[in-house]
Write an enzyme that holds these catalytic residues in place. Sequence first.
Site, mmCIF file in Angstrom:
data_model
loop_
_atom_site.group_PDB
_atom_site.id
_atom_site.type_symbol
_atom_site.label_atom_id
_atom_site.label_comp_id
_atom_site.label_asym_id
_atom_site.label_seq_id
_atom_site.Cartn_x
_atom_site.Cartn_y
_atom_site.Cartn_z
ATOM 1 N N ASN A 148 0.862 -1.283 -0.020
ATOM 2 C CA ASN A 148 -0.007 -0.008 0.027
ATOM 3 C C ASN A 148 0.868 1.246 -0.005
ATOM 4 O O ASN A 148 0.307 2.321 -0.491
ATOM 5 C CB ASN A 148 -0.873 -0.009 1.335
ATOM 6 C CG ASN A 148 -1.761 1.290 1.359
ATOM 7 O OD1 ASN A 148 -2.536 1.574 0.916
ATOM 8 N ND2 ASN A 148 -1.120 1.982 2.526
ATOM 9 N N TYR A 166 4.066 10.893 -10.813
ATOM 10 C CA TYR A 166 3.280 9.986 -10.125
ATOM 11 C C TYR A 166 2.247 8.776 -10.880
ATOM 12 O O TYR A 166 2.136 7.545 -10.598
ATOM 13 C CB TYR A 166 2.303 10.739 -9.147
ATOM 14 C CG TYR A 166 1.407 10.103 -8.050
ATOM 15 C CD1 TYR A 166 1.658 9.342 -7.145
ATOM 16 C CD2 TYR A 166 0.099 9.881 -8.819
ATOM 17 C CE1 TYR A 166 0.694 8.559 -6.354
ATOM 18 C CE2 TYR A 166 -0.843 9.300 -7.835
ATOM 19 C CZ TYR A 166 -0.520 8.780 -6.891
ATOM 20 O OH TYR A 166 -1.372 7.954 -5.991
HETATM 21 N N1 LIG Z 1 -5.267 9.190 -1.238
HETATM 22 C C1 LIG Z 1 -5.937 9.165 -2.535
HETATM 23 O O1 LIG Z 1 -6.652 9.632 -2.919
HETATM 24 C C2 LIG Z 1 -5.217 8.059 -3.210
HETATM 25 C C3 LIG Z 1 -4.227 7.171 -2.657
HETATM 26 N N2 LIG Z 1 -3.855 6.272 -3.713
HETATM 27 C C4 LIG Z 1 -2.893 5.366 -3.159
HETATM 28 O O2 LIG Z 1 -2.927 4.829 -1.733
HETATM 29 C C5 LIG Z 1 -1.765 4.532 -1.231
HETATM 30 C C6 LIG Z 1 -1.931 5.131 0.255
HETATM 31 O O3 LIG Z 1 -2.305 6.241 -0.027
HETATM 32 P P1 LIG Z 1 -2.745 7.429 1.301
HETATM 33 O O4 LIG Z 1 -3.108 6.563 2.344
HETATM 34 O O5 LIG Z 1 -3.501 8.529 0.523
HETATM 35 O O6 LIG Z 1 -1.326 8.215 1.657
HETATM 36 P P2 LIG Z 1 -0.695 8.598 3.186
HETATM 37 O O7 LIG Z 1 0.431 9.616 2.576
HETATM 38 O O8 LIG Z 1 -1.952 9.620 3.860
HETATM 39 O O9 LIG Z 1 -0.219 7.574 3.963
HETATM 40 C C7 LIG Z 1 0.666 6.821 3.444
HETATM 41 C C8 LIG Z 1 1.461 5.989 4.684
HETATM 42 O O10 LIG Z 1 2.888 5.182 4.043
HETATM 43 C C9 LIG Z 1 3.940 5.707 4.964
HETATM 44 N N3 LIG Z 1 4.943 5.810 3.969
HETATM 45 C C10 LIG Z 1 5.493 6.590 2.919
HETATM 46 N N4 LIG Z 1 6.613 6.162 2.441
HETATM 47 C C11 LIG Z 1 6.946 5.084 3.116
HETATM 48 C C12 LIG Z 1 8.070 4.077 2.842
HETATM 49 N N5 LIG Z 1 9.012 4.519 1.936
HETATM 50 N N6 LIG Z 1 8.017 2.927 3.371
HETATM 51 C C13 LIG Z 1 6.981 2.553 4.334
HETATM 52 N N7 LIG Z 1 5.882 3.411 4.739
HETATM 53 C C14 LIG Z 1 5.932 4.665 4.129
HETATM 54 C C15 LIG Z 1 3.347 6.875 5.308
HETATM 55 O O11 LIG Z 1 4.073 7.034 6.705
HETATM 56 C C16 LIG Z 1 2.102 6.910 5.750
HETATM 57 O O12 LIG Z 1 1.831 6.410 6.933
HETATM 58 C C17 LIG Z 1 -0.590 4.991 -1.973
HETATM 59 O O13 LIG Z 1 0.066 4.122 -2.673
HETATM 60 C C18 LIG Z 1 -1.455 5.993 -2.834
HETATM 61 O O14 LIG Z 1 -0.430 6.532 -3.953
HETATM 62 C C19 LIG Z 1 -4.308 5.894 -4.941
HETATM 63 C C20 LIG Z 1 -5.222 6.680 -5.201
HETATM 64 C C21 LIG Z 1 -5.940 7.616 -4.432
HETATM 65 C C1 LIG Z 2 -3.714 10.681 -5.558
HETATM 66 C C2 LIG Z 2 -4.165 10.122 -6.643
HETATM 67 O O1 LIG Z 2 -3.683 8.507 -6.815
HETATM 68 C C3 LIG Z 2 -4.776 10.444 -7.940
HETATM 69 C C4 LIG Z 2 -4.790 12.108 -7.878
HETATM 70 O O2 LIG Z 2 -5.294 9.973 -8.606
#
Ligand SMILES: NC(=O)C1=CN([C@@H]2O[C@H](COP(=O)(O)OP(=O)(O)OC[C@H]3O[C@@H](n4cnc5c(N)ncnc54)[C@H](O)[C@@H]3O)[C@@H](O)[C@H]2O)C=CC1
Ligand SMILES: CC(=O)C(C)=O
Length: 285
Positions: free
Chosen positions: A114, A181
């Site tokens: 994730n 990204y």
């Molecule tokens: N928030 C959104 O709208 C969307 C998110 N995603 C994807 O879902 C996943 C989770 O996103 P969110 O929860 O929104 O992100 P977030 O930034 O809110 O949380 C990410 C978590 O991953 C941890 N992290 C970051 N770099 C790391 C590393 N090198 N090793 C281990 N842990 C690490 C952070 O400390 C944090 O706890 C990501 O892969 C993101 O690209 C995909 C589509 C939309």
């Molecule tokens: C954060 C993300 O996954 C978007 C903008 O699609």
Amino acid sequence: MPSNPTQDQAGTRSAHRAVQRAARAQPDTQRVAVITGGAAGLGKGIATRLAADGLAVVLSDIDADKLAATRKAFEAAGHAVETFQGDVSKREDQQALVAKAVEAFGRLDVFVNNAGIEQVKPLDEVGPDDLDRIFRINVHGVLYGMQAAAAQMRKQDDGIGKIINACSIAGHESYEMLGIYCATKHVVRSLTQTAAKEYARDGITVNAYCPGVAGTSMWDRIDAAMSHYLGTAPGEAFEKFAAGILLGRTQEPEDVANLVSFLASPDSDYITGQAIITDGGMVFR
Ligand SMILES: NC(=O)C1=CN([C@@H]2O[C@H](COP(=O)(O)OP(=O)(O)OC[C@H]3O[C@@H](n4cnc5c(N)ncnc54)[C@H](O)[C@@H]3O)[C@@H](O)[C@H]2O)C=CC1
Ligand SMILES: CC(=O)C(C)=O
């Protein structure tokens, strides 16, 4: 590269045997899931749901403080939980994470790749360090996670191993200012397909979830950076993206967790190599 028919038949028979063997799940064994980036945001939501589904969960994150706080909350809720502080971009950390899961709970059934980071920049300003950082976490991290998970799952001869990768609508579509990204998420979709093809014979499925717009800290940072580059007011970029959602609201971690719970469950045993969109109706594939 197409192989010859005899090889194809042998491969199909061997894959069939692997799936039959893998389907002999032990009903009384607690299944074990690893979730990277599990201390916050979508990862925490996914871990909460998998724990409620009855799986033991191993949360990994680079942020030690958030990890400790999330562990405390899971323990208070009575969940079987272990934690590991690590960086997904380091191959040795991903291997140590799987070793920790096996040490704590004896096996590995589900690995959720994730963790991921965003990057907001016009293409013309992207330099080598920008490319390195995001590809190391979003792409190398996913590959290393799959390698470590598959190595352990192959050692188990019961139950189907499930690898589940974080993709995005940005793995199907490409957006202004999010070019690199989006490129990383397109790679995640490609790796998901290849891994599905290479791991099927070992009784391992590989799928990806593709969220849309969820108001986690990732989107707070995207919105602030869009303000910087596009001159939008705080909240405006988020609102513009959200305006395109047919179902009329942005995404909650629970919406994503619903899909991941399905992909982690036996109900999805016949699905592999798919990058499934959960976005309230934004991108159609
Ligand atoms: N928030 C959104 O709208 C969307 C998110 N995603 C994807 O879902 C996943 C989770 O996103 P969110 O929860 O929104 O992100 P977030 O930034 O809110 O949380 C990410 C978590 O991953 C941890 N992290 C970051 N770099 C790391 C590393 N090198 N090793 C281990 N842990 C690490 C952070 O400390 C944090 O706890 C990501 O892969 C993101 O690209 C995909 C589509 C939309
Ligand atoms: C954060 C993300 O996954 C978007 C903008 O699609």
